[in-house]
Design an enzyme around this catalytic site. Structure first.
Site, PDB file in Angstrom:
ATOM      1  N   GLU A 185     -23.323  -1.900 -18.478  1.00  0.00           N
ATOM      2  CA  GLU A 185     -21.879  -1.709 -18.394  1.00  0.00           C
ATOM      3  C   GLU A 185     -21.433  -0.482 -19.201  1.00  0.00           C
ATOM      4  O   GLU A 185     -21.842  -0.305 -20.354  1.00  0.00           O
ATOM      5  CB  GLU A 185     -21.165  -2.981 -18.894  1.00  0.00           C
ATOM      6  CG  GLU A 185     -19.649  -2.897 -18.893  1.00  0.00           C
ATOM      7  CD  GLU A 185     -19.049  -2.596 -17.528  1.00  0.00           C
ATOM      8  OE1 GLU A 185     -19.515  -3.147 -16.522  1.00  0.00           O
ATOM      9  OE2 GLU A 185     -18.109  -1.771 -17.473  1.00  0.00           O
ATOM     10  N   THR A 204     -16.701  -0.634 -11.858  1.00  0.00           N
ATOM     11  CA  THR A 204     -17.909  -1.425 -11.616  1.00  0.00           C
ATOM     12  C   THR A 204     -18.092  -1.723 -10.131  1.00  0.00           C
ATOM     13  O   THR A 204     -19.191  -1.573  -9.582  1.00  0.00           O
ATOM     14  CB  THR A 204     -17.846  -2.775 -12.365  1.00  0.00           C
ATOM     15  OG1 THR A 204     -17.859  -2.523 -13.757  1.00  0.00           O
ATOM     16  CG2 THR A 204     -19.027  -3.657 -12.016  1.00  0.00           C
ATOM     17  N   HIS A 262     -17.998  -3.216 -22.759  1.00  0.00           N
ATOM     18  CA  HIS A 262     -16.846  -2.919 -21.902  1.00  0.00           C
ATOM     19  C   HIS A 262     -15.641  -2.608 -22.768  1.00  0.00           C
ATOM     20  O   HIS A 262     -15.420  -3.259 -23.783  1.00  0.00           O
ATOM     21  CB  HIS A 262     -16.559  -4.121 -20.998  1.00  0.00           C
ATOM     22  CG  HIS A 262     -15.558  -3.840 -19.915  1.00  0.00           C
ATOM     23  ND1 HIS A 262     -14.226  -3.623 -20.166  1.00  0.00           N
ATOM     24  CD2 HIS A 262     -15.714  -3.714 -18.572  1.00  0.00           C
ATOM     25  CE1 HIS A 262     -13.598  -3.385 -19.030  1.00  0.00           C
ATOM     26  NE2 HIS A 262     -14.480  -3.435 -18.049  1.00  0.00           N
ATOM     27  N   ASP A 307     -23.079   2.085 -14.962  1.00  0.00           N
ATOM     28  CA  ASP A 307     -22.152   2.006 -13.820  1.00  0.00           C
ATOM     29  C   ASP A 307     -21.116   3.131 -13.798  1.00  0.00           C
ATOM     30  O   ASP A 307     -20.784   3.651 -12.753  1.00  0.00           O
ATOM     31  CB  ASP A 307     -21.492   0.629 -13.717  1.00  0.00           C
ATOM     32  CG  ASP A 307     -20.619   0.240 -14.899  1.00  0.00           C
ATOM     33  OD1 ASP A 307     -20.761   0.856 -15.981  1.00  0.00           O
ATOM     34  OD2 ASP A 307     -19.802  -0.686 -14.758  1.00  0.00           O
ATOM     35  N   HIS A 308     -20.585   3.499 -14.973  1.00  0.00           N
ATOM     36  CA  HIS A 308     -19.536   4.529 -15.025  1.00  0.00           C
ATOM     37  C   HIS A 308     -19.314   4.898 -16.472  1.00  0.00           C
ATOM     38  O   HIS A 308     -19.929   4.309 -17.360  1.00  0.00           O
ATOM     39  CB  HIS A 308     -18.234   4.040 -14.385  1.00  0.00           C
ATOM     40  CG  HIS A 308     -17.797   2.692 -14.894  1.00  0.00           C
ATOM     41  ND1 HIS A 308     -17.253   2.517 -16.142  1.00  0.00           N
ATOM     42  CD2 HIS A 308     -17.877   1.455 -14.350  1.00  0.00           C
ATOM     43  CE1 HIS A 308     -16.998   1.235 -16.330  1.00  0.00           C
ATOM     44  NE2 HIS A 308     -17.382   0.555 -15.263  1.00  0.00           N
TER      45      HIS A 308
END
Ligand code: GP9
Ligand code: MN
Length: 635
Positions: free
Chosen positions: A245, A291, A407, A466-467
């Site tokens: 994440e 996500t 996150h 993911d990012h």
């Protein structure tokens, strides 16, 4: 006006009681609590207020009718929620399977105490019968109802702004139906849903079979032949895909206070035995869907949409996804593991369309308070509890594990923090290193447990970020971290996320410098499994292919190649960081990047895969056959 006020107040109280007792909306702070209480008011004023335009006694009748309709809608959602833990939407109404999933017996879902939800209606009907005789025959001056409606609109505007403060981009991104209900109420949720599905179906109706041929000829033309050394090398192996994440590549080998932040990942990257291949010029390509976009892109080789999340707005499209192909072609069992509610990002709907056999969401994990932080289950217990679930999966399997602790806003319990925060003074940047360390430790623990469970040796292991974790709102703190000014070019190059892959029985390449993105993962994996990828519509190409181009495009039309980058309309030399005049070739590259995004958007908006048959083996995914949620938890 008195009758109207009483109705509004009763409606308000009833709606709030139902929100609090029937729905599990995950209220986590004071603003959310307040909005949950506040949000029925604007709907009450606006909808019931419409009745005030009627003449004389008819006004009373209209108030009762509208109140009845509102109550009916609310109650229908209560009953639907008791079984589905979600709200009724237009697409669900269109799907017969949803009614089947009500168990065929709505009666089981109705409770005796539900009659209490009729109380307010009874009160106002009785009141109306009593008041009827002295009700004036006159029509109210328009000023009054107008005043009520305008007040309703103002109340709504206040409501929406407070919601946006607590959850920016609530409506444009629509993370979860529950979020919209929590912040704006069930009635505004319904209006939003009607508008959204209206847009979706207009776009879907505006296309026909011929539109897919353009896409098909583009992707077939772009196709890159497999590398014979890799083709089929992972056939029949389990595939374990691990989602890191919000993990950016700059964390790899980064040292804070003289300590490595992610020693375990670093050890995989720098391993002299080259078990893994690490792609250090790999980029995320996500948009607002974050996500969800990364999942969409990695499993479908399509781009996310320019706005919102395709997971939500295109949840009922036809897909020809990696899990479905693996299952149909080679009998893989496909599963996703994630310690959050299955409704987030509309996963429980779209996973069925992807043909994912099993979805282990929060209902399969021990979500005790100690083990939960921020969005859901902490990564360490998540991985721990996933092991027995993995052991039980029929092999070969494709298992996708989605972590969560790293996150935004990077919350961590002090007992889990094993590195001091950074000291930029920007809190979410500072603690990012602590949650990233925690993620790294959880990964190490997972590897140890996989080995102990005999699931490591013979499995393909894929790890990806993911990012971004640090958005460009934090450029100041970020420039302190990396010791460089964050220019637009630098910011684009910071969008690197790690991609690591291990193929059992094959030596890895150490670090591979190919410029690539999430879009390239699906064709790569298909070729590793020995499945010809050219049959399927995919915008990416195999990372191991000799024909793979050093090119990666972002969702906003910017793109990066080995030598130069095109960022927000400006071309830069990667090496010098200076602006450059584009050559013809660069201009052509730009046109192609935009054309590719446009085709991908057309495919999603037009639901074009419904017109496409990849090969004679292909069977459309029978999405209605899948059922998720842990029955042991009554789901
Ligand atoms: C929630 C998680 C977070 O389940 O996957 O999504 P994000 O906010 O990163 O898009
Ligand atoms: Mn994410």
């Amino acid at each position: 006006m008195g009758f109207f006020t009483i109705t509004v107040v009763l409606f308000w109280i009833k709606t709030f009681i139902i929100y609090s007792t029937e729905f599990d909306l995950g209220i986590s702070n004071g603003i959310q609590e307040f909005l949950l209480f506040f949000n029925p008011l604007s709907s009450g004023l606006i909808f019931l207020g419409l009745a005030l335009f009627a003449k004389g006694r008819r006004m009373g009748i209209w108030i009762i009718i509208i109140d009845f309709i509102l109550s009916f809608i609310l109650y229908a959602n209560v009953v639907y929620y008791r079984f589905n833990s979600d709200f009724i939407t237009i697409p669900t109404l269109m799907q017969t399977s949803n009614f089947r999933s009500l168990g065929g017996s709505i009666a089981d879902l109705i409770e005796i105490y539900d009659v209490l939800y009729l109380l307010d209606l009874i009160v106002i009907i009785v009141l109306y019968v009593i008041l009827r005789k002295n009700w004036s025959e006159e029509r109210m001056k328009y000023r009054k109802p107008l005043f009520v409606l305008i007040t309703g609109v103002i109340v709504f505007a206040v409501n929406l702004s407070l919601a946006e403060i607590d959850r920016p981009q609530l409506l444009s991104r629509t993370f979860d139906n529950k979020y919209v209900v929590k912040y704006l109420g069930i009635y505004n949720f319904i209006i939003h849903d009607i508008i959204q599905s209206g847009e979706t179906s207009t776009k879907r109706l505006a296309v026909d079979e011929n539109d897919i041929t353009r896409v098909e000829s583009y992707t077939k033309n772009k196709y890159a032949e497999p590398n014979p050394a890799y083709f089929g090398s992972a056939k029949g192996k389990n595939v374990i895909k691990i989602h890191l994440e919000s993990f950016q590549s700059f964390l790899i080998d980064y040292e804070l206070h003289g300590e490595e932040v992610t020693p375990f990942l670093n050890s995989l990257v720098n391993d002299s035995r080259h078990e893994f291949t690490y792609f250090d010029n790999f980029f995320h390509q996500t948009g607002q869907g974050k996500t969800a976009d990364s999942e969409l892109t990695m499993d479908n080789s399509l781009y996310g949409l320019p706005e919102g999340a395709a997971f939500v707005t295109k949840g009922n499209n036809t897909y020809q996804s990696l899990p479905a192909i693996m299952n149909q072609q080679q009998g893989y069992t496909t599963a996703v593991f994630h310690g959050d509610d299955k409704s987030f990002w509309n996963r429980e709907v779209i996973y069925k369309r992807f043909g994912i056999d099993k979805f282990y969401d929060a209902s399969y994990y021990d979500m005790n308070e100690e083990d939960v932080i921020n969005y859901g289950l902490k990564d360490k217990p998540f991985f721990k509890e996933s092991i027995p679930l993995l052991e039980d999966l029929k092999q070969p399997f494709y298992a996708h594990l989605i972590t969560l602790t790293n996150h935004h806003p990077y919350l961590i319990d002090s007992k889990d923090a094993t590195i001091e925060p950074a000291e930029t003074g920007d809190n979410s940047v500072d603690t990012y290193f602590q949650t990233a360390r925690y993620l790294d430790e959880s990964l190490e623990q997972f590897f140890t447990d996989l080995k102990a469970a005999d699931l490591y040796e013979d499995s393909v292991i894929m790890i990806y970020g993911d990012h971004y974790g640090i958005s460009d709102n934090h450029n100041k703190a970020m420039s302190e971290i990396i010791g460089e000014e964050i220019t637009p070019l630098k910011n684009a190059h910071l969008q690197r996320v790690p991609f690591l892959i291990r193929i059992p029985g094959m030596e890895g390449q150490g670090t591979n410098h190919e410029f690539a993105g999430q879009i390239d993962v699906m064709p790569t994996l298909l070729h590793l499994l020995g499945i010809p990828a050219q049959d399927y519509i995919q915008f990416g190409t195999d990372l191991f292919s000799e024909q793979h181009k050093d090119f990666v495009s972002f969702r906003n039309g910017s793109f990066i190649t080995k030598e130069y980058s095109y960022i927000n309309g400006v071309y830069y030399n990667n090496e010098t960081g200076e602006e450059i005049e584009p050559t013809k070739n660069m201009e052509k590259q730009k046109e192609q990047a935009l054309y590719e995004l446009k085709l991908s958007d057309e495919l999603l908006n037009g639901d074009l895969l419904r017109f496409y048959t990849p090969n004679e083996d292909w069977k459309p995914v029978e999405y209605e056959a899948y059922q998720y949620g842990n029955p042991q938890n009554g789901e």
